[in-house]
Design a protein around this motif. Structure first.
Motif, mmCIF file in Angstrom:
data_model
loop_
_atom_site.group_PDB
_atom_site.id
_atom_site.type_symbol
_atom_site.label_atom_id
_atom_site.label_comp_id
_atom_site.label_asym_id
_atom_site.label_seq_id
_atom_site.Cartn_x
_atom_site.Cartn_y
_atom_site.Cartn_z
ATOM 1 N N PHE A 44 2.403 -33.177 -12.102
ATOM 2 C CA PHE A 44 1.334 -33.167 -11.113
ATOM 3 C C PHE A 44 1.845 -32.594 -9.795
ATOM 4 O O PHE A 44 1.313 -32.886 -8.739
ATOM 5 N N ARG A 45 2.885 -31.783 -9.912
ATOM 6 C CA ARG A 45 3.555 -31.255 -8.721
ATOM 7 C C ARG A 45 2.580 -30.567 -7.772
ATOM 8 O O ARG A 45 2.731 -30.631 -6.563
ATOM 9 N N THR A 46 1.570 -29.898 -8.304
ATOM 10 C CA THR A 46 0.644 -29.149 -7.449
ATOM 11 C C THR A 46 -0.678 -29.889 -7.264
ATOM 12 O O THR A 46 -1.656 -29.317 -6.811
ATOM 13 N N ASP A 47 -0.713 -31.154 -7.611
ATOM 14 C CA ASP A 47 -1.949 -31.925 -7.532
ATOM 15 C C ASP A 47 -1.903 -32.967 -6.426
ATOM 16 O O ASP A 47 -0.846 -33.523 -6.120
ATOM 17 N N VAL A 48 -3.072 -33.241 -5.898
ATOM 18 C CA VAL A 48 -3.227 -34.402 -5.027
ATOM 19 C C VAL A 48 -3.103 -35.653 -5.897
ATOM 20 O O VAL A 48 -3.624 -35.702 -7.009
ATOM 21 N N MET A 49 -2.398 -36.653 -5.385
ATOM 22 C CA MET A 49 -2.300 -37.937 -6.073
ATOM 23 C C MET A 49 -2.735 -39.033 -5.117
ATOM 24 O O MET A 49 -2.640 -38.872 -3.886
ATOM 25 N N ALA A 50 -3.184 -40.129 -5.675
ATOM 26 C CA ALA A 50 -3.771 -41.158 -4.816
ATOM 27 C C ALA A 50 -3.562 -42.557 -5.376
ATOM 28 O O ALA A 50 -3.220 -42.737 -6.549
ATOM 29 N N TRP A 51 -3.765 -43.518 -4.512
ATOM 30 C CA TRP A 51 -3.813 -44.931 -4.885
ATOM 31 C C TRP A 51 -5.199 -45.472 -4.533
ATOM 32 O O TRP A 51 -5.717 -45.213 -3.444
ATOM 33 N N PHE A 52 -5.740 -46.221 -5.458
ATOM 34 C CA PHE A 52 -6.969 -46.965 -5.236
ATOM 35 C C PHE A 52 -6.668 -48.428 -5.519
ATOM 36 O O PHE A 52 -5.658 -48.765 -6.131
#
Length: 123
Positions: free
Chosen positions: A29-37
């Motif tokens: 996911f190197r080029t992806d936005v990642m998130a916490w919910f």
């Protein structure tokens, strides 16, 4: 098969700190936005924090700014959430998410989800 595996949850007292981790397996996911919910009992899943693909851009729910810090180590395919000065209202299941396809703070925008890790904060 793509997996996001969240860990690091536990029982803490108010004022303590805790760091959550989320390891991505199956693709990068190197080029992806990642998130916490997070999702508290009886409530909808809510946005906590997100981080851009370079790690330079970070986004936080207003209520969490100054206490939570999101980071990523793409060499380890790992997303982190450092939670400081924990409060009882932080009690929730915390989920990591990746592959943004819409609004950064909307749960419906993310394609991949981890299984969640429980954080419980006692007063």
């Amino acid at each position: 098969q793509v997996q996001l595996v969240a860990s690091g949850g536990g029982l803490r007292q108010a004022g303590d700190s805790l760091r959550l981790s989320c390891v991505a397996d199956g693709r990068t996911f190197r080029t992806d936005v990642m998130a916490w919910f997070r999702q508290a009992p009886g409530k909808e899943r809510e946005f906590a924090a997100a981080i851009g693909w370079s790690g330079g851009d970070t986004y936080y729910a207003d209520s969490l700014k100054g206490r939570f810090i999101i980071s990523r180590d793409d060499s380890k395919s790992t997303l982190y959430l450092q939670m400081n000065n924990l409060k009882p209202e932080d009690t929730a299941v915390y989920y990591c998410a990746a592959d943004l396809r819409g609004s950064i703070d909307s749960a419906s925008s993310y394609f991949y989800w981890g299984q969640g890790t429980q954080v419980t904060v006692s007063s």
